[in-house]
Motif scaffolding. Structure first.
Motif, PDB file in Angstrom:
ATOM      1  N   SER A  76       0.816  -1.213   0.000  1.00 20.92           N
ATOM      2  CA  SER A  76       0.000   0.000   0.000  1.00 20.92           C
ATOM      3  C   SER A  76       0.849   1.262   0.000  1.00 20.92           C
ATOM      4  O   SER A  76       0.647   2.167  -0.822  1.00 20.92           O
ATOM      5  N   LYS A  82      -3.903  -0.441  -4.439  1.00 22.69           N
ATOM      6  CA  LYS A  82      -5.145   0.040  -3.842  1.00 22.69           C
ATOM      7  C   LYS A  82      -6.233  -1.025  -3.787  1.00 22.69           C
ATOM      8  O   LYS A  82      -7.346  -0.743  -3.345  1.00 22.69           O
ATOM      9  N   ILE A 105      -4.361   3.923   2.598  1.00 21.07           N
ATOM     10  CA  ILE A 105      -5.146   4.393   1.452  1.00 21.07           C
ATOM     11  C   ILE A 105      -6.619   4.130   1.782  1.00 21.07           C
ATOM     12  O   ILE A 105      -7.112   3.013   1.578  1.00 21.07           O
ATOM     13  N   SER A 108      -9.000   2.006  -0.465  1.00 21.45           N
ATOM     14  CA  SER A 108      -8.599   0.666  -0.897  1.00 21.45           C
ATOM     15  C   SER A 108      -9.783  -0.289  -0.909  1.00 21.45           C
ATOM     16  O   SER A 108     -10.709  -0.173  -0.097  1.00 21.45           O
TER      17      SER A 108
END
Length: 282
Positions: A76, A82, A105, A108
């Motif tokens: 990540s 993602k 993120i 994701s």
């Protein structure tokens, strides 16, 4: 808590089947080693018999989870992945994959895959996605990769034109050679676009003393009441990522895969008896 999902069953995902509590299942046995409560007598009996032959098994399970967290954090934060396809996810153990990646993120997307209906049921009840991201779970088996890839919930969550993190953590050693594990992995890898990654961990007997090897081999032979268990050598494990771009430090014991990263490894090679690797799909 409820799980933010893409409706695997409603959209054609594999329907759940009855849970067989009379036979041990790797996910529930693993749960017992980690101190969980989502297991049955057959799972506990099997887990305890293996622990008697290899007392460090609980440490190995803990370190495997630490490796998973380091791997997902790397993918990540450093590789910018993602979306993740986690096959053989096992029962929820926090922090889970979506918790690690969505902290880095938030948008994701994660699909969990397991062949145990109990795992799927618990995952849907306990794994809550971030508001920006998506988390879903389907019941399917690594032995049928085409079914996984074609599942409507997978297609709704994972964009196969963008890089994917394929996670095969502590699952490949439950496939015997006659089940063509290398071909199964190759089919999954071939379906993912360039720039995707595969992260795997795999049990081995390489660092263990001969008496422990003999006990484990006698206890976990193919087709026995403990289920198939096929530990492999480093060379055998490396074949799963042959032709891919290995990320440093390569195929190494899980406690030596970037052990200084969080969460740091806290055990020895012999205490874990497992290899780990991450490779980029070219």
């Amino acid at each position: 808590m409820t799980m933010r999902e893409s409706g695997a069953l409603a959209n054609g995902g594999t329907p759940q089947t009855a849970i067989d509590t009379s036979r041990p299942h790797p996910a529930r046995r693993y749960d017992h080693w980690l101190g969980g409560k989502d297991n049955f007598a057959a799972d506990r009996e099997s887990a305890d018999r293996i622990a008697k032959a290899f007392p460090q098994i609980r440490t190995a399970a803990q370190e495997n989870h630490r490796f998973l967290r380091r791997a997902v954090a790397f993918l990540s934060a450093e590789a910018g992945v993602k979306q993740f396809l986690d096959i053989g996810t096992g029962l929820p153990t926090s922090p889970n994959v979506h918790e690690v990646t969505q902290k880095i993120i938030p948008a994701s997307r994660v699909v969990y895959v397991d062949n145990d209906p109990m795992v799927v049921s618990h995952a849907r009840g306990l794994m809550t996605s971030s508001p920006q991201g998506t988390t879903t779970c389907i019941q399917a088996d690594l032995r049928t990769p085409d079914t996984i890839l074609a599942d409507p919930a997978v297609r709704a969550t994972i964009d196969l034109t963008e890089p994917v993190g394929l996670l095969l953590i502590a699952i490949l050693h439950f496939l015997d050679d006659n089940e063509n594990p290398y071909d199964l992995v190759a089919r999954l890898v071939a379906a993912l676009p360039s720039g995707s990654y595969i992260a795997l961990s795999h049990a081995t007997l390489d660092p263990l003393p001969e008496d422990v090897i003999e006990q484990l081999t006698a206890l976990t032979g193919t087709g026995g009441d403990q289920g198939t268990f096929r530990p492999r050598t480093r060379a055998d494990v490396a074949r799963f990522v042959d032709g891919l771009d290995l990320i440093d430090p390569g195929v190494v014991p899980i406690v030596r895969w970037r052990p200084d990263r969080s969460p740091q490894a806290a055990a020895s090679v012999a205490d874990t008896a497992m290899y780990g690797a991450i490779a980029r799909i070219i």
